[in-house]
Scaffold this active site. Sequence first.
Site, mmCIF file in Angstrom:
data_model
loop_
_atom_site.group_PDB
_atom_site.id
_atom_site.type_symbol
_atom_site.label_atom_id
_atom_site.label_comp_id
_atom_site.label_asym_id
_atom_site.label_seq_id
_atom_site.Cartn_x
_atom_site.Cartn_y
_atom_site.Cartn_z
ATOM 1 N N GLY A 1 9.974 10.732 -16.035
ATOM 2 C CA GLY A 1 9.370 9.440 -15.733
ATOM 3 C C GLY A 1 8.502 9.504 -14.497
ATOM 4 O O GLY A 1 8.361 10.541 -13.850
ATOM 5 N N PHE B 1 6.518 5.795 -6.198
ATOM 6 C CA PHE B 1 6.347 6.734 -5.090
ATOM 7 C C PHE B 1 6.135 8.169 -5.556
ATOM 8 O O PHE B 1 5.753 9.020 -4.768
ATOM 9 C CB PHE B 1 7.567 6.680 -4.171
ATOM 10 C CG PHE B 1 7.808 5.324 -3.572
ATOM 11 C CD1 PHE B 1 7.107 4.909 -2.455
ATOM 12 C CD2 PHE B 1 8.732 4.452 -4.137
ATOM 13 C CE1 PHE B 1 7.320 3.660 -1.904
ATOM 14 C CE2 PHE B 1 8.954 3.199 -3.592
ATOM 15 C CZ PHE B 1 8.241 2.793 -2.479
ATOM 16 N N GLY B 2 6.416 8.454 -6.811
ATOM 17 C CA GLY B 2 6.277 9.822 -7.299
ATOM 18 C C GLY B 2 6.920 9.980 -8.663
ATOM 19 O O GLY B 2 7.190 8.995 -9.363
ATOM 20 N N ASP C 1 14.100 -7.231 -8.076
ATOM 21 C CA ASP C 1 13.295 -6.683 -9.175
ATOM 22 C C ASP C 1 14.164 -6.480 -10.414
ATOM 23 O O ASP C 1 14.078 -5.456 -11.087
ATOM 24 C CB ASP C 1 12.652 -5.366 -8.741
ATOM 25 C CG ASP C 1 11.496 -4.948 -9.647
ATOM 26 O OD1 ASP C 1 11.058 -5.778 -10.467
ATOM 27 O OD2 ASP C 1 11.052 -3.795 -9.536
#
EC number: 2.7.10.2
Length: 533
Positions: free
Chosen positions: A279, A283-284, A394
Amino acid sequence: ASGQLHRPQPQEHTSTSAAAGTWRHTQASESRHRLPHCSAAPSHQDHSAMGFGPELWCPKGHSELLRLQDSELRLLELMKKWMSERAKSDREYAGMLHHMFSQLGSEEPPPALPLQEDRQSVCSTDQERSGVTALETIKNHISGIFSPRFSLPPPVPLIPEVQKPLCQQAWYHGAIPRSEVQELLKCSGDFLVRESQGKQEYVLSVLWDGQPRHFIIQAADNLYRLEGDGFPTIPLLIDHLLQSQQPITRKSGIVLTRAVLKDKWVLNHEDVLLGERIGRGNFGEVFSGRLRADNTPVAVKSCRETLPPELKAKFLQEARILKQYNHPNIVRLIGVCTQKQPIYIVMELVQGGDFLSFLRSKGPHLKMKELIKMMENAAAGMEYLESKHCIHRDLAARNCLVTEKNTLKISDFGMSRQEEDGVYASTGGMKQIPVKWTAPEALNYGRYSSESDVWSFGILLWEAFSLGAVPYANLSNQQTREAIEQGVRLEPPEQCPEDVYRLMQRCWEYDPRRRPSFGAVHQDLIAIRKRHR
């Protein structure tokens, strides 16, 4: 059973004369004839075959000896079986042994042969040894039961701490953000060593006069120094400053007092084997992987090296939140790798993937009760977070994970905050806010709380029972905000139970104070599931 037993040994006499020998033979003969019910000795061939010399032959004595040995064997087998079934601890084990030995009584039985020597002759005087009692025999045999379970390798030489490499020093924290350093240093003289983000330099950070001070460790000619003498390694430099209490620099006058050690969550990059990419995050990239120590499957979130320090600090925020929590419906943190770039967050690998993909692929095959149970899992996890004053901010199907047994876990704490009063005021604008999942007070005033998470949970419920549909699919973010302000709410999904939709509507109350707590939501879902058997 093991343990060495000894053959009976005749009592020695000081006289060595032939008369004394004759007297012993006569006495033995008379003693033999005085024994009741003992018949005359058989031929030499017969009693030799039995393993006895002529002077020791006594059928009843031999029979009694064999009977005692059989009793010992049966007792040993019984004790082994009993103790293997009953013993729960060393203390209980010892107590049972004491009980069994006490039942033998204080009277000692006749000497017994060693089990491994039952067929050997006992007439050879040069091999005769002192006898042992039956009680000692049993103890020796039982000693085999307690033989060491594991054999240990020879001890290895211990390496002094100061000679270990920098990455193994407990006070080396790797590439942690500068903002986190301020939280770790508590008292004057507290220090740690870290890697400067983006500059590949080592920094000594110290708290002095209430302010964190940062000193770049100079490296030249294979030596490390701050001011004055250089040392071959940074651990030797730090050890010198600690032992000598010499100021770091003459101008600062700062003296090192106490090393701040990294916590148990810090792993070395070498501890983790990376697998395939599974995935991509804000951020990365995210990889599957394994821990070298025990092959535990893990998910590894990486942080791009090119990100500015403030975003790297936000990346580690998720780990700081998760390391405080332990709940079956919250994804588990395993550790962080901050010793060098890129930074990793290592978490349990939840094999079923994200809940949104699960709903779209497997949702049509789920029974209604199974779907309600999964939402019950989500409510249990959120109830736990609510008790910890954690605001997720979230909550959505994309940020929940599903195990192979269809257990749901709350994940993705990148936007989460933990606040003492349970309220978080955001000043960061609308750039990354998931508008269609966010409560109106959070959109309008930046006010986040457990009540705003309850609103998001209502949207999660709608996603679940619509099998992964997009909420407000025909509206833009701005149109969605306007519709909510006008009192518009999502329609019930097809085949959604009425009691589930009523719960959604309670979660979408405009006034946060009128929304149920996660504890109440959890109990409602339990009751709903029981009604849908």
